[in-house]
Design a protein around this motif. Structure first.
Motif, PDB file in Angstrom:
ATOM      1  N   LEU A 195       0.817  -1.220   0.000  1.00  8.48           N
ATOM      2  CA  LEU A 195       0.000   0.000   0.000  1.00  8.48           C
ATOM      3  C   LEU A 195       0.848   1.266   0.000  1.00  8.48           C
ATOM      4  CD1 LEU A 195      -2.629  -1.113   2.675  1.00  8.48           C
ATOM      5  CD2 LEU A 195      -2.878  -1.185   0.187  1.00  8.48           C
ATOM      6  N   LEU A 196       1.946   1.267   0.770  1.00  5.45           N
ATOM      7  CA  LEU A 196       2.682   2.510   1.018  1.00  5.45           C
ATOM      8  C   LEU A 196       3.749   2.827  -0.028  1.00  5.45           C
ATOM      9  CD1 LEU A 196       3.152   2.327   4.902  1.00  5.45           C
ATOM     10  CD2 LEU A 196       1.408   3.554   3.601  1.00  5.45           C
ATOM     11  N   LEU A 197       4.483   1.830  -0.480  1.00  2.00           N
ATOM     12  CA  LEU A 197       5.613   2.120  -1.363  1.00  2.00           C
ATOM     13  C   LEU A 197       5.207   2.769  -2.685  1.00  2.00           C
ATOM     14  CD1 LEU A 197       7.225   0.667   0.798  1.00  2.00           C
ATOM     15  CD2 LEU A 197       8.408  -0.619  -1.014  1.00  2.00           C
ATOM     16  N   PRO A 198       4.170   2.268  -3.377  1.00  2.45           N
ATOM     17  CA  PRO A 198       3.778   2.963  -4.615  1.00  2.45           C
ATOM     18  C   PRO A 198       3.353   4.416  -4.378  1.00  2.45           C
ATOM     19  CG  PRO A 198       2.837   0.765  -4.551  1.00  2.45           C
ATOM     20  CD  PRO A 198       3.407   1.029  -3.194  1.00  2.45           C
ATOM     21  N   ALA A 199       2.803   4.695  -3.190  1.00  2.84           N
ATOM     22  CA  ALA A 199       2.335   6.056  -2.896  1.00  2.84           C
ATOM     23  C   ALA A 199       3.483   7.047  -2.731  1.00  2.84           C
ATOM     24  CB  ALA A 199       1.470   6.050  -1.638  1.00  2.84           C
ATOM     25  N   VAL A 200       4.678   6.551  -2.357  1.00  2.00           N
ATOM     26  CA  VAL A 200       5.808   7.471  -2.128  1.00  2.00           C
ATOM     27  C   VAL A 200       6.789   7.472  -3.303  1.00  2.00           C
ATOM     28  CG1 VAL A 200       5.632   7.193   0.366  1.00  2.00           C
ATOM     29  CG2 VAL A 200       7.187   5.717  -0.917  1.00  2.00           C
ATOM     30  N   ARG A 201       6.491   6.742  -4.377  1.00  2.00           N
ATOM     31  CA  ARG A 201       7.422   6.660  -5.507  1.00  2.00           C
ATOM     32  C   ARG A 201       7.695   8.033  -6.117  1.00  2.00           C
ATOM     33  NH1 ARG A 201       7.333   6.501 -11.094  1.00  2.00           N
ATOM     34  NH2 ARG A 201       5.057   6.723 -11.154  1.00  2.00           N
ATOM     35  N   VAL A 202       6.643   8.756  -6.444  1.00  3.41           N
ATOM     36  CA  VAL A 202       6.819  10.055  -7.090  1.00  3.41           C
ATOM     37  C   VAL A 202       7.511  11.055  -6.168  1.00  3.41           C
ATOM     38  CG1 VAL A 202       5.625  12.016  -8.133  1.00  3.41           C
ATOM     39  CG2 VAL A 202       4.904   9.684  -8.682  1.00  3.41           C
TER      40      VAL A 202
END
Length: 367
Positions: A195-202
Protein backbone atom coordinates in the motif's frame (compact mmCIF):
# COMPACT_ATOMS: atom_id res chain seq x y z
CA UNK A 1 9.67 -56.84 46.10
CA UNK A 2 9.85 -53.11 46.58
CA UNK A 3 11.25 -51.17 43.64
CA UNK A 4 14.34 -49.12 44.31
CA UNK A 5 13.90 -45.41 43.58
CA UNK A 6 16.64 -44.07 41.32
CA UNK A 7 16.72 -40.23 41.48
CA UNK A 8 19.44 -40.07 38.80
CA UNK A 9 17.23 -41.89 36.31
CA UNK A 10 14.27 -39.68 37.22
CA UNK A 11 16.33 -36.52 36.68
CA UNK A 12 17.61 -37.74 33.32
CA UNK A 13 14.06 -38.61 32.21
CA UNK A 14 12.81 -35.16 33.30
CA UNK A 15 15.63 -33.40 31.47
CA UNK A 16 14.88 -35.43 28.30
CA UNK A 17 11.22 -34.47 28.54
CA UNK A 18 12.04 -30.77 28.88
CA UNK A 19 14.44 -30.96 25.96
CA UNK A 20 11.80 -32.57 23.77
CA UNK A 21 9.39 -29.70 24.44
CA UNK A 22 11.93 -26.86 24.39
CA UNK A 23 11.12 -25.83 20.79
CA UNK A 24 7.40 -25.61 21.50
CA UNK A 25 5.62 -22.86 23.38
CA UNK A 26 4.19 -23.94 26.76
CA UNK A 27 0.60 -23.91 25.49
CA UNK A 28 1.12 -26.02 22.40
CA UNK A 29 0.23 -29.71 22.55
CA UNK A 30 2.96 -32.35 22.81
CA UNK A 31 3.82 -34.05 19.55
CA UNK A 32 1.50 -37.06 19.31
CA UNK A 33 2.84 -40.55 18.82
CA UNK A 34 2.71 -41.81 15.24
CA UNK A 35 -0.77 -43.04 14.39
CA UNK A 36 -2.40 -41.61 17.51
CA UNK A 37 -4.05 -38.71 15.68
CA UNK A 38 -4.99 -38.39 12.03
CA UNK A 39 -3.70 -35.36 10.09
CA UNK A 40 -6.68 -35.53 7.72
CA UNK A 41 -9.03 -33.09 9.54
CA UNK A 42 -6.32 -30.46 9.91
CA UNK A 43 -5.10 -30.84 6.33
CA UNK A 44 -8.70 -30.60 5.08
CA UNK A 45 -9.10 -27.29 6.90
CA UNK A 46 -5.73 -26.14 5.51
CA UNK A 47 -6.88 -26.99 1.98
CA UNK A 48 -10.16 -25.11 2.43
CA UNK A 49 -8.38 -22.08 3.91
CA UNK A 50 -5.89 -22.10 1.02
CA UNK A 51 -8.70 -22.06 -1.51
CA UNK A 52 -10.39 -19.21 0.36
CA UNK A 53 -7.09 -17.29 0.41
CA UNK A 54 -6.76 -17.52 -3.36
CA UNK A 55 -10.40 -16.48 -3.69
CA UNK A 56 -9.75 -13.40 -1.56
CA UNK A 57 -6.67 -12.55 -3.65
CA UNK A 58 -8.76 -12.87 -6.82
CA UNK A 59 -11.41 -10.49 -5.52
CA UNK A 60 -8.89 -8.12 -3.90
CA UNK A 61 -5.76 -8.04 -6.12
CA UNK A 62 -3.90 -5.86 -3.58
CA UNK A 63 -4.00 -8.81 -1.13
CA UNK A 64 -1.84 -11.78 -2.10
CA UNK A 65 -2.80 -15.35 -1.07
CA UNK A 66 0.02 -15.63 1.47
CA UNK A 67 -1.13 -12.58 3.40
CA UNK A 68 -4.74 -13.74 3.33
CA UNK A 69 -3.69 -17.19 4.56
CA UNK A 70 -1.79 -15.84 7.58
CA UNK A 71 -4.72 -13.61 8.52
CA UNK A 72 -7.17 -16.52 8.21
CA UNK A 73 -5.00 -18.74 10.40
CA UNK A 74 -4.72 -16.01 13.02
CA UNK A 75 -8.48 -15.48 13.00
CA UNK A 76 -9.13 -19.21 13.38
CA UNK A 77 -6.87 -19.68 16.40
CA UNK A 78 -7.98 -16.50 18.19
CA UNK A 79 -11.64 -17.36 17.63
CA UNK A 80 -11.07 -20.64 19.46
CA UNK A 81 -11.67 -22.74 16.34
CA UNK A 82 -8.26 -24.41 16.23
CA UNK A 83 -9.40 -27.62 17.91
CA UNK A 84 -6.97 -30.35 19.04
CA UNK A 85 -8.11 -32.59 16.19
CA UNK A 86 -6.68 -30.04 13.73
CA UNK A 87 -3.27 -29.61 15.36
CA UNK A 88 -1.44 -32.43 13.58
CA UNK A 89 -2.58 -31.32 10.13
CA UNK A 90 -1.79 -27.64 10.65
CA UNK A 91 1.60 -28.59 12.12
CA UNK A 92 2.42 -30.61 8.99
CA UNK A 93 1.38 -27.65 6.83
CA UNK A 94 3.46 -25.12 8.75
CA UNK A 95 6.59 -27.25 8.69
CA UNK A 96 6.72 -29.82 5.89
CA UNK A 97 4.70 -27.91 3.31
CA UNK A 98 6.66 -24.73 3.99
CA UNK A 99 9.92 -26.57 3.38
CA UNK A 100 8.61 -28.00 0.12
CA UNK A 101 7.65 -24.47 -0.91
CA UNK A 102 11.21 -23.30 -0.20
CA UNK A 103 12.62 -26.09 -2.39
CA UNK A 104 10.29 -25.23 -5.28
CA UNK A 105 11.21 -21.56 -4.93
CA UNK A 106 14.65 -22.54 -6.17
CA UNK A 107 13.19 -23.38 -9.60
CA UNK A 108 12.34 -19.70 -10.04
CA UNK A 109 16.01 -18.77 -9.65
CA UNK A 110 19.14 -19.29 -11.66
CA UNK A 111 22.66 -18.05 -12.21
CA UNK A 112 21.26 -16.03 -15.11
CA UNK A 113 19.52 -13.77 -12.58
CA UNK A 114 22.86 -12.52 -11.31
CA UNK A 115 24.14 -11.97 -14.85
CA UNK A 116 21.13 -9.76 -15.65
CA UNK A 117 21.55 -7.89 -12.38
CA UNK A 118 24.97 -6.43 -13.11
CA UNK A 119 27.70 -5.34 -10.71
CA UNK A 120 25.80 -2.33 -9.36
CA UNK A 121 22.63 -4.28 -8.73
CA UNK A 122 24.54 -7.12 -7.07
CA UNK A 123 26.26 -4.58 -4.81
CA UNK A 124 22.91 -3.08 -3.76
CA UNK A 125 21.54 -6.54 -2.95
CA UNK A 126 24.61 -7.67 -0.99
CA UNK A 127 24.91 -4.46 1.04
CA UNK A 128 21.18 -4.32 1.78
CA UNK A 129 21.12 -7.92 3.01
CA UNK A 130 24.28 -7.54 5.09
CA UNK A 131 23.30 -4.26 6.76
CA UNK A 132 19.72 -5.37 7.44
CA UNK A 133 20.74 -8.76 8.81
CA UNK A 134 23.48 -7.42 11.08
CA UNK A 135 21.70 -4.22 12.01
CA UNK A 136 18.48 -5.99 12.99
CA UNK A 137 20.31 -8.31 15.36
CA UNK A 138 22.17 -5.36 16.90
CA UNK A 139 18.88 -3.53 17.40
CA UNK A 140 17.45 -6.71 18.89
CA UNK A 141 20.18 -6.78 21.53
CA UNK A 142 19.58 -3.12 22.34
CA UNK A 143 15.82 -3.73 22.71
CA UNK A 144 16.28 -6.91 24.73
CA UNK A 145 14.66 -9.21 22.17
CA UNK A 146 15.70 -12.88 22.66
CA UNK A 147 18.59 -13.78 20.30
CA UNK A 148 16.75 -16.56 18.45
CA UNK A 149 13.76 -14.31 17.80
CA UNK A 150 15.98 -11.44 16.65
CA UNK A 151 17.85 -13.82 14.33
CA UNK A 152 14.63 -15.05 12.71
CA UNK A 153 13.29 -11.50 12.30
CA UNK A 154 16.61 -10.41 10.79
CA UNK A 155 16.54 -13.32 8.33
CA UNK A 156 12.95 -12.73 7.28
CA UNK A 157 13.40 -9.00 6.70
CA UNK A 158 16.76 -9.25 4.95
CA UNK A 159 16.00 -12.14 2.57
CA UNK A 160 12.52 -13.40 1.72
CA UNK A 161 10.00 -13.37 4.54
CA UNK A 162 8.44 -16.58 5.85
CA UNK A 163 10.47 -18.83 3.55
CA UNK A 164 13.70 -17.44 5.00
CA UNK A 165 12.36 -17.77 8.55
CA UNK A 166 11.64 -21.45 7.85
CA UNK A 167 15.15 -22.00 6.48
CA UNK A 168 16.78 -20.43 9.56
CA UNK A 169 14.44 -21.99 12.14
CA UNK A 170 16.50 -25.10 12.87
CA UNK A 171 19.73 -23.15 13.10
CA UNK A 172 18.26 -20.43 15.33
CA UNK A 173 17.24 -22.90 18.02
CA UNK A 174 14.21 -20.89 19.12
CA UNK A 175 10.67 -22.08 19.81
CA UNK A 176 7.39 -21.82 17.93
CA UNK A 177 6.60 -18.44 19.48
CA UNK A 178 9.79 -17.05 17.94
CA UNK A 179 8.82 -18.39 14.52
CA UNK A 180 5.24 -17.15 14.82
CA UNK A 181 6.29 -13.63 15.81
CA UNK A 182 8.84 -13.40 12.98
CA UNK A 183 6.31 -14.58 10.38
CA UNK A 184 3.66 -12.20 11.70
CA UNK A 185 6.02 -9.23 11.48
CA UNK A 186 7.28 -9.88 7.93
CA UNK A 187 3.70 -10.47 6.81
CA UNK A 188 2.48 -7.26 8.43
CA UNK A 189 5.27 -5.06 7.05
CA UNK A 190 5.23 -6.68 3.63
CA UNK A 191 1.51 -6.10 3.37
CA UNK A 192 1.92 -2.46 4.38
CA UNK A 193 4.60 -2.12 1.68
CA UNK A 194 2.05 -3.03 -1.00
CA UNK A 195 0.00 0.00 0.00
CA UNK A 196 2.68 2.51 1.02
CA UNK A 197 5.61 2.12 -1.36
CA UNK A 198 3.78 2.96 -4.61
CA UNK A 199 2.33 6.06 -2.90
CA UNK A 200 5.81 7.47 -2.13
CA UNK A 201 7.42 6.66 -5.51
CA UNK A 202 6.82 10.06 -7.09
CA UNK A 203 7.81 12.12 -4.00
CA UNK A 204 11.05 10.11 -3.83
CA UNK A 205 11.79 10.76 -7.49
CA UNK A 206 11.99 7.15 -8.65
CA UNK A 207 11.22 6.15 -12.22
CA UNK A 208 9.46 2.78 -12.72
CA UNK A 209 12.67 0.78 -13.23
CA UNK A 210 14.38 2.32 -10.18
CA UNK A 211 11.21 1.82 -8.17
CA UNK A 212 11.18 -1.86 -9.14
CA UNK A 213 14.78 -2.25 -8.01
CA UNK A 214 13.94 -0.59 -4.69
CA UNK A 215 10.96 -2.87 -4.18
CA UNK A 216 12.98 -5.97 -5.05
CA UNK A 217 15.73 -4.99 -2.62
CA UNK A 218 13.47 -4.07 0.29
CA UNK A 219 10.16 -5.99 0.27
CA UNK A 220 10.28 -9.34 2.05
CA UNK A 221 8.16 -12.07 0.45
CA UNK A 222 8.34 -12.80 -3.30
CA UNK A 223 4.56 -12.55 -3.61
CA UNK A 224 4.52 -9.23 -1.78
CA UNK A 225 7.26 -7.95 -4.08
CA UNK A 226 5.23 -8.87 -7.17
CA UNK A 227 2.07 -7.32 -5.72
CA UNK A 228 3.88 -4.06 -4.86
CA UNK A 229 5.71 -3.68 -8.18
CA UNK A 230 2.60 -4.57 -10.21
CA UNK A 231 0.96 -1.38 -9.03
CA UNK A 232 3.47 0.68 -11.05
CA UNK A 233 3.60 -0.10 -14.81
CA UNK A 234 7.14 -0.92 -15.94
CA UNK A 235 8.46 -1.82 -12.48
CA UNK A 236 7.77 -5.56 -12.31
CA UNK A 237 10.74 -6.92 -14.30
CA UNK A 238 13.44 -5.10 -12.34
CA UNK A 239 11.68 -5.91 -9.06
CA UNK A 240 11.59 -9.64 -9.76
CA UNK A 241 15.22 -9.79 -10.94
CA UNK A 242 16.50 -7.97 -7.87
CA UNK A 243 14.26 -9.91 -5.49
CA UNK A 244 15.21 -13.34 -6.81
CA UNK A 245 18.88 -12.39 -6.71
CA UNK A 246 18.34 -11.55 -3.04
CA UNK A 247 16.74 -14.97 -2.45
CA UNK A 248 19.87 -16.69 -3.79
CA UNK A 249 21.70 -15.43 -0.69
CA UNK A 250 19.44 -17.53 1.56
CA UNK A 251 21.55 -20.70 1.49
CA UNK A 252 24.96 -19.07 2.15
CA UNK A 253 23.42 -17.00 4.95
CA UNK A 254 21.97 -20.08 6.69
CA UNK A 255 25.25 -21.96 6.26
CA UNK A 256 27.29 -19.06 7.63
CA UNK A 257 25.09 -18.72 10.72
CA UNK A 258 25.21 -22.49 11.30
CA UNK A 259 29.02 -22.43 11.21
CA UNK A 260 29.11 -19.57 13.72
CA UNK A 261 26.68 -21.38 16.01
CA UNK A 262 28.79 -24.53 15.91
CA UNK A 263 31.94 -22.61 16.76
CA UNK A 264 30.23 -20.89 19.68
CA UNK A 265 28.94 -24.22 20.98
CA UNK A 266 32.37 -25.84 20.67
CA UNK A 267 34.04 -22.84 22.34
CA UNK A 268 31.63 -22.73 25.28
CA UNK A 269 31.96 -26.50 25.76
CA UNK A 270 35.76 -26.30 25.72
CA UNK A 271 35.80 -23.41 28.21
CA UNK A 272 33.45 -25.23 30.58
CA UNK A 273 35.40 -28.46 30.30
CA UNK A 274 32.13 -30.40 30.11
CA UNK A 275 30.12 -31.91 27.36
CA UNK A 276 26.72 -30.28 26.77
CA UNK A 277 24.39 -33.31 26.29
CA UNK A 278 21.16 -31.36 25.87
CA UNK A 279 22.46 -28.81 23.34
CA UNK A 280 21.72 -30.06 19.83
CA UNK A 281 24.36 -29.22 17.29
CA UNK A 282 22.88 -26.82 14.71
CA UNK A 283 22.72 -28.32 11.20
CA UNK A 284 25.31 -26.97 8.81
CA UNK A 285 22.75 -26.93 6.02
CA UNK A 286 19.16 -28.18 6.54
CA UNK A 287 18.21 -30.84 4.02
CA UNK A 288 15.46 -28.78 2.41
CA UNK A 289 17.88 -25.86 1.92
CA UNK A 290 20.13 -28.32 0.09
CA UNK A 291 17.10 -29.16 -2.05
CA UNK A 292 16.64 -25.43 -2.65
CA UNK A 293 20.22 -25.22 -3.96
CA UNK A 294 19.65 -28.29 -6.12
CA UNK A 295 16.56 -26.67 -7.62
CA UNK A 296 18.57 -23.53 -8.45
CA UNK A 297 21.18 -25.67 -10.16
CA UNK A 298 18.51 -27.51 -12.13
CA UNK A 299 16.86 -24.26 -13.21
CA UNK A 300 20.23 -22.85 -14.25
CA UNK A 301 20.78 -25.68 -16.76
CA UNK A 302 17.81 -24.57 -18.85
CA UNK A 303 16.76 -28.22 -19.15
CA UNK A 304 13.44 -27.77 -17.36
CA UNK A 305 10.59 -27.04 -19.80
CA UNK A 306 8.86 -23.68 -19.40
CA UNK A 307 5.52 -25.40 -18.80
CA UNK A 308 7.01 -27.33 -15.87
CA UNK A 309 8.45 -24.13 -14.38
CA UNK A 310 5.05 -22.43 -14.62
CA UNK A 311 3.38 -25.39 -12.91
CA UNK A 312 6.09 -25.50 -10.21
CA UNK A 313 5.57 -21.79 -9.53
CA UNK A 314 1.83 -22.33 -9.07
CA UNK A 315 2.40 -25.31 -6.77
CA UNK A 316 4.93 -23.29 -4.78
CA UNK A 317 2.43 -20.47 -4.28
CA UNK A 318 -0.26 -22.95 -3.17
CA UNK A 319 2.09 -24.71 -0.73
CA UNK A 320 3.29 -21.38 0.67
CA UNK A 321 -0.28 -20.18 1.28
CA UNK A 322 -1.15 -23.51 2.95
CA UNK A 323 1.96 -23.34 5.13
CA UNK A 324 1.30 -19.75 6.15
CA UNK A 325 -2.24 -20.65 7.20
CA UNK A 326 -0.68 -23.31 9.43
CA UNK A 327 1.78 -20.79 10.81
CA UNK A 328 -1.05 -18.33 11.33
CA UNK A 329 -2.75 -20.79 13.67
CA UNK A 330 0.26 -20.39 15.96
CA UNK A 331 -0.09 -16.60 16.21
CA UNK A 332 -2.15 -15.95 19.32
CA UNK A 333 -2.88 -12.34 20.14
CA UNK A 334 -2.37 -13.00 23.84
CA UNK A 335 1.12 -14.27 23.04
CA UNK A 336 1.88 -11.20 20.94
CA UNK A 337 0.69 -8.90 23.70
CA UNK A 338 2.79 -10.77 26.23
CA UNK A 339 6.02 -11.16 24.28
CA UNK A 340 5.74 -9.25 21.02
CA UNK A 341 5.94 -5.58 22.07
CA UNK A 342 9.68 -5.21 21.74
CA UNK A 343 9.67 -7.56 18.75
CA UNK A 344 7.11 -5.32 17.04
CA UNK A 345 9.39 -2.31 17.53
CA UNK A 346 12.29 -4.37 16.18
CA UNK A 347 10.26 -5.39 13.12
CA UNK A 348 9.32 -1.80 12.32
CA UNK A 349 12.93 -0.62 12.74
CA UNK A 350 14.15 -3.48 10.55
CA UNK A 351 11.61 -2.56 7.87
CA UNK A 352 12.77 1.05 8.00
CA UNK A 353 16.40 -0.09 7.84
CA UNK A 354 15.98 -2.34 4.81
CA UNK A 355 13.94 0.30 2.97
CA UNK A 356 16.44 3.09 3.68
CA UNK A 357 19.55 1.11 2.75
CA UNK A 358 17.94 -0.23 -0.45
CA UNK A 359 16.76 3.26 -1.45
CA UNK A 360 20.21 4.74 -0.86
CA UNK A 361 21.80 2.01 -2.93
CA UNK A 362 19.39 2.44 -5.83
CA UNK A 363 19.90 6.21 -5.89
CA UNK A 364 23.68 6.20 -5.44
CA UNK A 365 24.52 3.35 -7.81
CA UNK A 366 21.66 3.75 -10.23
CA UNK A 367 20.93 0.02 -9.93
Amino acid sequence: MTAIHDPTHEHAHSRWHLTRRSRCRPTCPPTPRPGSTSPVPGLAVVAAATAISFGIAHVLPAVNPSTAAVVLGTLVVNAGLHRPALHVGTHIASHRLLRLAVVLLGLQLGVQQLLHLGVEGAAVVAVTVAVTFGGTQLLGRILGVPPARALLIATGFSICGASAVAAMEEVAGGDEDDTGVAVALVTLCGSLAILLLPAVRVPLGLDPVAFGSWVGASVHDVGQTVATASRVPGALTSAVVVKLSRVILLAPLVTGVALMQRRRTASSTAEGGLRAPTRRRPPLLPLFVLGFLGAIGLASTGAVPASVLVLAKLVQEILLAAALFGLGTGIQLTMLRRTGGRALVLGMLSWLLVGTVAFAGVRLLGA
